[in-house]
Design a protein around this motif. Structure first.
Motif, short mmCIF file in Angstrom:
data_model
loop_
_atom_site.label_atom_id
_atom_site.label_comp_id
_atom_site.label_asym_id
_atom_site.label_seq_id
_atom_site.Cartn_x
_atom_site.Cartn_y
_atom_site.Cartn_z
N ARG A 1 -52.70 -18.16 -16.94
CA ARG A 1 -52.44 -19.40 -16.22
C ARG A 1 -51.10 -20.01 -16.66
NH1 ARG A 1 -57.21 -22.01 -13.99
NH2 ARG A 1 -58.50 -20.28 -13.26
N ARG A 2 -50.87 -20.02 -17.95
CA ARG A 2 -49.62 -20.60 -18.46
C ARG A 2 -48.42 -19.82 -17.93
NH1 ARG A 2 -51.10 -20.64 -23.18
NH2 ARG A 2 -50.17 -18.70 -23.93
N ARG A 3 -48.52 -18.51 -17.94
CA ARG A 3 -47.41 -17.69 -17.43
C ARG A 3 -47.20 -17.91 -15.94
NH1 ARG A 3 -47.57 -11.54 -19.47
NH2 ARG A 3 -46.03 -11.45 -17.79
N PHE A 4 -48.30 -18.04 -15.20
CA PHE A 4 -48.20 -18.28 -13.76
C PHE A 4 -47.48 -19.61 -13.50
CE2 PHE A 4 -49.73 -19.93 -9.72
CZ PHE A 4 -49.67 -18.83 -8.89
N ARG B 1 -35.79 -19.32 -10.39
CA ARG B 1 -35.91 -18.28 -9.36
C ARG B 1 -37.24 -17.55 -9.57
NH1 ARG B 1 -30.54 -14.76 -9.00
NH2 ARG B 1 -31.66 -14.06 -7.16
N PRO B 2 -38.31 -18.09 -9.01
CA PRO B 2 -39.63 -17.47 -9.21
C PRO B 2 -39.65 -16.02 -8.73
CG PRO B 2 -39.84 -19.64 -8.20
CD PRO B 2 -38.38 -19.29 -8.16
N ASP B 3 -40.25 -15.16 -9.54
CA ASP B 3 -40.30 -13.74 -9.22
C ASP B 3 -41.60 -13.44 -8.47
OD1 ASP B 3 -39.13 -10.92 -9.78
OD2 ASP B 3 -41.25 -10.77 -10.36
N LEU B 4 -41.48 -12.94 -7.26
CA LEU B 4 -42.64 -12.71 -6.41
C LEU B 4 -43.58 -11.68 -7.01
CD1 LEU B 4 -44.19 -13.18 -3.78
CD2 LEU B 4 -42.68 -11.51 -2.68
N THR B 5 -43.05 -10.57 -7.52
CA THR B 5 -43.90 -9.54 -8.11
C THR B 5 -44.72 -10.10 -9.26
OG1 THR B 5 -42.37 -7.76 -7.52
CG2 THR B 5 -43.95 -7.30 -9.26
N LEU C 1 -39.42 -17.66 12.31
CA LEU C 1 -38.67 -16.51 11.79
C LEU C 1 -37.86 -16.85 10.54
CD1 LEU C 1 -37.39 -15.09 15.21
CD2 LEU C 1 -39.34 -14.29 13.86
N VAL C 2 -37.96 -18.09 10.08
CA VAL C 2 -37.25 -18.50 8.87
C VAL C 2 -37.80 -17.71 7.68
CG1 VAL C 2 -36.81 -20.42 7.29
CG2 VAL C 2 -36.76 -20.79 9.76
N PRO C 3 -36.94 -17.14 6.84
CA PRO C 3 -37.43 -16.36 5.69
C PRO C 3 -38.35 -17.18 4.80
CG PRO C 3 -35.08 -15.96 6.02
CD PRO C 3 -35.46 -17.06 6.96
N ALA C 4 -39.45 -16.56 4.38
CA ALA C 4 -40.43 -17.21 3.52
C ALA C 4 -40.05 -17.01 2.06
CB ALA C 4 -41.82 -16.65 3.79
N GLY C 5 -40.10 -18.07 1.27
CA GLY C 5 -39.79 -17.99 -0.14
C GLY C 5 -40.97 -17.50 -0.96
N PRO C 6 -40.73 -17.13 -2.22
CA PRO C 6 -41.80 -16.59 -3.07
C PRO C 6 -43.00 -17.51 -3.21
CG PRO C 6 -39.66 -16.22 -4.09
CD PRO C 6 -39.42 -17.10 -2.92
N LEU C 7 -42.77 -18.81 -3.40
CA LEU C 7 -43.89 -19.73 -3.60
C LEU C 7 -44.69 -19.91 -2.31
CD1 LEU C 7 -42.25 -22.46 -5.87
CD2 LEU C 7 -43.52 -20.40 -6.52
N GLU C 8 -44.02 -19.90 -1.18
CA GLU C 8 -44.73 -19.98 0.10
C GLU C 8 -45.59 -18.73 0.29
OE1 GLU C 8 -43.69 -19.93 4.91
OE2 GLU C 8 -42.09 -20.28 3.44
N LEU D 1 -48.93 -24.50 -8.45
CA LEU D 1 -47.66 -24.35 -7.75
C LEU D 1 -46.98 -25.72 -7.61
CD1 LEU D 1 -48.81 -21.90 -4.94
CD2 LEU D 1 -47.48 -21.32 -6.99
N PRO D 2 -45.66 -25.77 -7.64
CA PRO D 2 -44.98 -27.06 -7.56
C PRO D 2 -45.30 -27.85 -6.29
CG PRO D 2 -43.46 -25.33 -8.24
CD PRO D 2 -44.73 -24.66 -7.83
N ALA D 3 -45.52 -27.14 -5.18
CA ALA D 3 -45.87 -27.80 -3.92
C ALA D 3 -47.17 -27.20 -3.40
CB ALA D 3 -44.76 -27.63 -2.90
N HIS D 4 -48.12 -28.08 -3.12
CA HIS D 4 -49.42 -27.62 -2.61
C HIS D 4 -50.08 -28.77 -1.86
CE1 HIS D 4 -50.11 -29.21 -6.74
NE2 HIS D 4 -51.03 -29.90 -6.09
N PRO D 5 -50.99 -28.48 -0.94
CA PRO D 5 -51.69 -29.55 -0.23
C PRO D 5 -52.52 -30.39 -1.20
CG PRO D 5 -51.98 -27.43 0.88
CD PRO D 5 -51.37 -27.14 -0.45
N ALA D 6 -52.39 -31.71 -1.11
CA ALA D 6 -53.14 -32.59 -2.00
C ALA D 6 -54.64 -32.42 -1.85
CB ALA D 6 -52.75 -34.04 -1.73
#
Length: 279
Positions: free
Chosen positions: A12-15, A23-27, A181-188, A221-226
């Motif tokens: 959890r801490r690493r996540f 620059r969050p790493d998707l892998t 068609l906007v590129p999706a970021g790793p967190l999304e 995650l930094p952004a998420h639905p409340a």
């Protein structure tokens, strides 16, 4: 404030740290989701998955140029030679949302197969990105206004504009909007993967354990639905943790009270009912 951590605090801490990095790493994020789901996945297993992605990237030909060439090479390698694709049964398996299992089984949901494509192509230098079409994730290369699209779930089938339109209409009943068609970021991408895990567990009431860790990772995650705070509270109550669930309901009620006082009052009544279950 982070939710209490019921899983392995190391993972959890690493996540959380990776999700909040510059620059969050998707892998890495996807593999840490897998570590939450699979107690057998250890540090060596995480390294093995990274090595496999490196190996696959090394199998792509050198000197590729242009979106069409990249897509053709990725399809030939991953779709044809290695056999990565999806089946209807993939939607019934939790493993279809776990990157290390998708690399092993070469089957998965559209978004996880797309992650394989993205991470292999990225390692090889391709200008690739994820495209979060409603209901069906795909990959794109080139100008997002006029991308070359491929569907890894279908083994890498190239998608015309009409094909993409049909996917969107089939999922939403609405037309394809250029914003899709906007590129999706790793967190999304990771949040959407966790949403899929939550949907899988919602259809299986006996798997509240899976639903709980999927919600708790989403909350890191930094952004998420409340509203995920309330979902977590409900899961805690379902699992018999009445006091923690009630406390979380009260905290969520405090958040929404300014804009939705009636909703806040209803949630506080549910918190009171949860505490009453201890009597």
């Amino acid at each position: 404030m982070h939710p209490p951590q019921h899983g392995d605090t190391h993972w959890r801490r690493r996540f959380a740290e990776e999700a909040r990095s510059e620059r969050p790493d998707l892998t890495t994020l996807c593999l840490l989701v897998g570590a939450e789901a699979d107690p057998a996945l250890d540090e060596a297993g995480l390294d093995a998955a990274q090595i496999e992605l490196d190996r696959l990237a090394g199998l792509l030909p050198y000197g590729l140029a242009g979106p069409e060439s990249w897509m053709a090479a990725l399809g030939a390698l991953l779709g044809e030679r290695c056999g990565f694709h999806g089946t209807p049964g993939c939607y019934q398996r939790l493993e279809s949302s776990l990157l290390h299992e998708v690399l092993r089984r070469r089957r998965g949901l559209p978004i996880l197969l797309s992650v394989v494509w993205l991470e292999v192509a990225r390692r090889a230098g391709a200008p690739v990105y994820g495209v979060a079409l409603p209901g069906h994730f795909v990959v794109g290369i080139g100008d997002p206004a006029r991308p070359v699209l491929a569907d890894p779930f279908a083994g890498g089938r190239l998608l015309t504009g009409a094909d993409a339109e049909l996917l969107v209409v089939g999922a939403t009943g609405e037309s394809l909007d250029p914003s899709m068609l906007v590129p999706a970021g790793p967190l999304e991408i990771v949040l959407r993967i966790l949403n899929n895990v939550r949907a899988w567990s919602a259809a299986r009431p006996e798997r509240t354990d899976v639903a709980l860790w999927a919600v708790e990772l989403s909350l890191l995650l930094p952004a998420h639905p409340a509203r995920l705070r309330f979902e977590r509270a409900q899961l805690l109550v379902q699992r018999g943790d009445f006091l923690a669930g009630a406390a979380e309901m009260d905290a969520y009620a405090d958040i929404v009270s300014a804009v939705e006082p009636a909703t806040a009052a209803s949630i506080r009544r549910r918190a009171h009912a949860a505490r009453s279950m201890l009597n």
